[in-house]
Design a protein around this motif. Structure first.
Motif, PDB file in Angstrom:
ATOM      1  N   ASN A  26      33.737  26.106 -59.509  1.00  0.00           N
ATOM      2  CA  ASN A  26      33.975  25.725 -58.475  1.00  0.00           C
ATOM      3  C   ASN A  26      32.578  25.525 -57.900  1.00  0.00           C
ATOM      4  OD1 ASN A  26      36.574  25.409 -58.280  1.00  0.00           O
ATOM      5  ND2 ASN A  26      37.801  27.156 -58.099  1.00  0.00           N
ATOM      6  N   LYS A  27      32.279  26.633 -57.953  1.00  0.00           N
ATOM      7  CA  LYS A  27      30.671  26.572 -57.754  1.00  0.00           C
ATOM      8  C   LYS A  27      29.541  25.696 -58.238  1.00  0.00           C
ATOM      9  CE  LYS A  27      29.822  30.937 -56.627  1.00  0.00           C
ATOM     10  NZ  LYS A  27      28.688  32.308 -56.876  1.00  0.00           N
ATOM     11  N   ASP A  28      29.821  24.952 -59.397  1.00  0.00           N
ATOM     12  CA  ASP A  28      29.129  23.953 -60.416  1.00  0.00           C
ATOM     13  C   ASP A  28      30.029  22.749 -59.887  1.00  0.00           C
ATOM     14  OD1 ASP A  28      27.944  25.907 -62.012  1.00  0.00           O
ATOM     15  OD2 ASP A  28      28.967  25.157 -63.829  1.00  0.00           O
ATOM     16  N   PHE A  29      31.025  22.616 -59.074  1.00  0.00           N
ATOM     17  CA  PHE A  29      31.638  21.779 -58.525  1.00  0.00           C
ATOM     18  C   PHE A  29      30.877  20.942 -56.919  1.00  0.00           C
ATOM     19  CE2 PHE A  29      33.988  19.018 -55.746  1.00  0.00           C
ATOM     20  CZ  PHE A  29      34.891  17.785 -56.420  1.00  0.00           C
ATOM     21  N   VAL A  30      30.982  22.116 -56.526  1.00  0.00           N
ATOM     22  CA  VAL A  30      30.377  21.885 -54.612  1.00  0.00           C
ATOM     23  C   VAL A  30      28.377  21.683 -55.212  1.00  0.00           C
ATOM     24  CG1 VAL A  30      29.482  23.378 -52.808  1.00  0.00           C
ATOM     25  CG2 VAL A  30      31.807  23.603 -53.484  1.00  0.00           C
ATOM     26  N   LYS A  31      27.805  22.323 -56.086  1.00  0.00           N
ATOM     27  CA  LYS A  31      26.499  22.036 -55.891  1.00  0.00           C
ATOM     28  C   LYS A  31      25.835  20.782 -56.731  1.00  0.00           C
ATOM     29  CE  LYS A  31      22.905  23.948 -59.045  1.00  0.00           C
ATOM     30  NZ  LYS A  31      22.027  24.898 -59.504  1.00  0.00           N
ATOM     31  N   ASN A  32      27.082  20.069 -57.382  1.00  0.00           N
ATOM     32  CA  ASN A  32      26.692  18.536 -58.026  1.00  0.00           C
ATOM     33  C   ASN A  32      27.043  17.919 -57.013  1.00  0.00           C
ATOM     34  OD1 ASN A  32      26.210  19.753 -60.792  1.00  0.00           O
ATOM     35  ND2 ASN A  32      28.587  19.934 -61.173  1.00  0.00           N
ATOM     36  N   ILE A  33      27.845  17.934 -55.915  1.00  0.00           N
ATOM     37  CA  ILE A  33      28.222  17.103 -54.816  1.00  0.00           C
ATOM     38  C   ILE A  33      27.134  17.396 -53.835  1.00  0.00           C
ATOM     39  CG2 ILE A  33      29.271  16.978 -52.939  1.00  0.00           C
ATOM     40  CD1 ILE A  33      31.641  17.524 -54.088  1.00  0.00           C
ATOM     41  N   LEU A  34      26.679  18.612 -54.041  1.00  0.00           N
ATOM     42  CA  LEU A  34      25.723  19.418 -52.889  1.00  0.00           C
ATOM     43  C   LEU A  34      24.232  18.126 -53.242  1.00  0.00           C
ATOM     44  CD1 LEU A  34      25.968  22.274 -51.462  1.00  0.00           C
ATOM     45  CD2 LEU A  34      26.574  20.538 -50.777  1.00  0.00           C
ATOM     46  N   SER A  35      23.802  18.573 -54.602  1.00  0.00           N
ATOM     47  CA  SER A  35      22.684  17.988 -55.072  1.00  0.00           C
ATOM     48  C   SER A  35      22.229  16.527 -55.144  1.00  0.00           C
ATOM     49  CB  SER A  35      22.169  18.760 -56.430  1.00  0.00           C
ATOM     50  OG  SER A  35      22.410  19.511 -57.051  1.00  0.00           O
ATOM     51  N   SER A  36      23.385  15.844 -55.040  1.00  0.00           N
ATOM     52  CA  SER A  36      23.250  14.549 -55.462  1.00  0.00           C
ATOM     53  C   SER A  36      23.274  13.810 -53.669  1.00  0.00           C
ATOM     54  CB  SER A  36      25.436  13.616 -56.207  1.00  0.00           C
ATOM     55  OG  SER A  36      26.226  14.346 -54.864  1.00  0.00           O
ATOM     56  N   LEU A  37      23.713  14.853 -52.852  1.00  0.00           N
ATOM     57  CA  LEU A  37      23.426  14.273 -51.414  1.00  0.00           C
ATOM     58  C   LEU A  37      22.378  14.208 -51.093  1.00  0.00           C
ATOM     59  CD1 LEU A  37      26.849  15.490 -49.974  1.00  0.00           C
ATOM     60  CD2 LEU A  37      26.230  13.236 -50.586  1.00  0.00           C
ATOM     61  N   ASP A  38      21.538  15.932 -51.872  1.00  0.00           N
ATOM     62  CA  ASP A  38      20.405  15.877 -50.891  1.00  0.00           C
ATOM     63  C   ASP A  38      18.942  14.410 -51.879  1.00  0.00           C
ATOM     64  OD1 ASP A  38      21.461  18.553 -50.728  1.00  0.00           O
ATOM     65  OD2 ASP A  38      20.571  18.924 -52.254  1.00  0.00           O
ATOM     66  N   SER A  39      19.265  14.131 -52.464  1.00  0.00           N
ATOM     67  CA  SER A  39      18.795  13.256 -53.381  1.00  0.00           C
ATOM     68  C   SER A  39      18.752  12.183 -52.562  1.00  0.00           C
ATOM     69  CB  SER A  39      19.559  13.091 -55.567  1.00  0.00           C
ATOM     70  OG  SER A  39      20.934  11.966 -55.350  1.00  0.00           O
ATOM     71  N   THR A  40      20.004  11.729 -51.618  1.00  0.00           N
ATOM     72  CA  THR A  40      20.052  10.557 -50.410  1.00  0.00           C
ATOM     73  C   THR A  40      18.587  10.647 -50.419  1.00  0.00           C
ATOM     74  OG1 THR A  40      20.749  11.237 -49.233  1.00  0.00           O
ATOM     75  CG2 THR A  40      22.212  10.264 -51.464  1.00  0.00           C
ATOM     76  N   GLY A  41      17.969  12.238 -49.777  1.00  0.00           N
ATOM     77  CA  GLY A  41      16.967  12.037 -48.538  1.00  0.00           C
ATOM     78  C   GLY A  41      17.286  12.265 -47.525  1.00  0.00           C
ATOM     79  N   ILE A  42      19.302  11.544 -47.243  1.00  0.00           N
ATOM     80  CA  ILE A  42      18.984  11.955 -45.563  1.00  0.00           C
ATOM     81  C   ILE A  42      19.477  13.297 -45.453  1.00  0.00           C
ATOM     82  CG2 ILE A  42      20.979  10.787 -44.044  1.00  0.00           C
ATOM     83  CD1 ILE A  42      21.294   8.504 -46.219  1.00  0.00           C
ATOM     84  N   PRO A  43      18.792  13.302 -43.956  1.00  0.00           N
ATOM     85  CA  PRO A  43      19.044  14.889 -43.712  1.00  0.00           C
ATOM     86  C   PRO A  43      20.856  14.950 -42.701  1.00  0.00           C
ATOM     87  CG  PRO A  43      17.789  13.524 -42.671  1.00  0.00           C
ATOM     88  CD  PRO A  43      17.770  13.300 -43.267  1.00  0.00           C
ATOM     89  N   VAL A  44      21.630  15.826 -42.828  1.00  0.00           N
ATOM     90  CA  VAL A  44      22.806  16.223 -42.286  1.00  0.00           C
ATOM     91  C   VAL A  44      22.507  15.574 -40.611  1.00  0.00           C
ATOM     92  CG1 VAL A  44      25.192  16.947 -42.464  1.00  0.00           C
ATOM     93  CG2 VAL A  44      23.838  17.283 -44.168  1.00  0.00           C
TER      94      VAL A  44
END
Length: 201
Positions: A26-44
């Motif tokens: 579950n942690k890996d799943f969340v980490k992968n989603i967050l990492s893919s979002l981080d790569s966009t360079g768009i802030p939350v």
């Protein structure tokens, strides 16, 4: 009632393996989603979070700014740390807010502060969910996995299971204590955390 040593050994092994695999997956799943979002360079964008923090700080200051000084300071720090930040950074601050009142030094103010910090936690989670959805990711899956992780954390509030899982040192003795517990809830909690082989015992 007595339980054979081999069965308890199997239960202990199952408890270790099941919990470790569940949390890692579950942690890996969340980490992968967050990492893919981080790569966009768009802030939350965090408008709901900011509003909830401002409201909480205002209410706490209105009750007693001295008594709540530490909580107020941490909330104001959180407000600064979630602005113009990526998904992983906002998620990290979400965890910090969730753990904020675990500090024994804040026990005296926990009753009034807990509902407010819970509102802040929910607002940050909502902003993060909005961002995940806006970026075309599976918000429902992210929310479901986070719920599982949250439930796993809640289960660790059970002293018997927490002792059994402490540092991964699940011994047959500790597993046996859970298995033979007179508390039905603890036996059910153990069962939920076993794999098929462990349940078969």
């Amino acid at each position: 009632a007595s339980v054979g040593g081999d069965a308890i050994n199997d239960v202990a092994s199952s408890l270790r393996e099941t919990r470790a695999l569940e949390i890692k997956t579950n942690k890996d799943f969340v980490k992968n989603i967050l990492s893919s979002l981080d790569s966009t360079g768009i802030p939350v964008a965090t408008p709901k979070s900011i509003s909830a923090i401002d409201k909480a700080v205002s209410e706490l200051k209105g009750i007693n700014p001295v008594a709540y000084e530490k909580v107020i300071s941490q909330l104001e720090q959180t407000k600064r740390q979630i602005q113009n930040k990526n998904a992983s950074q906002v998620s990290g601050n979400l965890r910090l807010v969730g753990d904020m009142l675990d500090d024994p030094a804040l026990a005296a103010v926990k009753t009034d502060a807990a509902p407010l910090t819970k509102n802040v936690y929910s607002a940050i989670r909502e902003d993060l969910g909005d961002f995940i959805e806006a970026q075309g990711k599976d918000r429902a899956a992210w929310a479901a996995v986070n719920k599982v992780l949250h439930e796993a954390y809640d289960e660790l509030q059970n002293s018997a299971l927490r002792a059994a899982l402490n540092k991964g040192a699940v011994t047959p003795e500790l597993a046996g204590n859970l298995l033979l517990s007179k508390r039905k809830s603890e036996v059910q909690l153990l069962y939920r955390n076993l794999n098929d082989a462990g349940k078969a015992n």
